[in-house]
Design an enzyme around this catalytic site. Sequence first.
Site, PDB file in Angstrom:
ATOM      1  N   ASP A  42       0.772  -1.200  -0.114  1.00  0.00           N
ATOM      2  CA  ASP A  42       0.005  -0.095   0.091  1.00  0.00           C
ATOM      3  C   ASP A  42       0.916   1.389  -0.140  1.00  0.00           C
ATOM      4  O   ASP A  42       1.991   1.109   0.608  1.00  0.00           O
ATOM      5  CB  ASP A  42      -0.856   0.050   1.301  1.00  0.00           C
ATOM      6  CG  ASP A  42      -1.991  -0.899   1.147  1.00  0.00           C
ATOM      7  OD1 ASP A  42      -2.493  -1.617   0.130  1.00  0.00           O
ATOM      8  OD2 ASP A  42      -2.395  -1.356   2.371  1.00  0.00           O
ATOM      9  N   THR A  43       0.215   2.190  -0.484  1.00  0.00           N
ATOM     10  CA  THR A  43       0.983   3.614  -0.669  1.00  0.00           C
ATOM     11  C   THR A  43       1.482   4.069   0.738  1.00  0.00           C
ATOM     12  O   THR A  43       2.490   4.510   0.991  1.00  0.00           O
ATOM     13  CB  THR A  43       0.211   4.864  -1.098  1.00  0.00           C
ATOM     14  OG1 THR A  43      -0.550   4.313  -2.582  1.00  0.00           O
ATOM     15  CG2 THR A  43       0.820   6.158  -1.400  1.00  0.00           C
TER      16      THR A  43
END
Length: 180
Positions: A42-43
């Site tokens: 995930d970012t």
Amino acid sequence: MSRILLFNKPYGVICQFSRDGMHPTLADYIAVPEVYPAGRLDTDSEGLLLLTDDGKLQHRITDPKHKLPKTYWVQVEGVPDETALQQLRGGVALKDGMTLPAEVRAMEEPAALWPRNPPVRFRQSIPTSWIALTIREGKNRQVRRMTAAVGFPTLRLIRYRIGDWTLDGLSPGLWRQEEA
């Protein structure tokens, strides 16, 4: 001979080479042609991302039937007791089903931990602690959902290990090539 790159993905970087106009991408850090991420991160998560030029290896790393263990260093809000750790070890009921049992232990803050930019939010009245959590599946945002389900929301998430590959010796934004 297959190539595999170990990349320490910084917070805020998206796991793709194509630009979205809002976030830094892998292209800002890795100028190696014909390698592709083996999985995602995930970012708002940090840590180990594997990239390879070998489609079969990429599949083996990401396919749940191979059950390649992934270990995360997780900073949580609060201090999990043995009951919460035991819940994680037994599997946690999420909206999309039960997770597989996880390996989990309390740990000290990692010694070689780098500062995160932006920093994690802190509340003076609520302590934070670290756990090492190993899973063998990859549901969307699984670690975050697991810790929240047992009452200890994730504040910072760093993937430390995938199979035998680790972050050891890799600063954020740097990568190294290894033989696959």
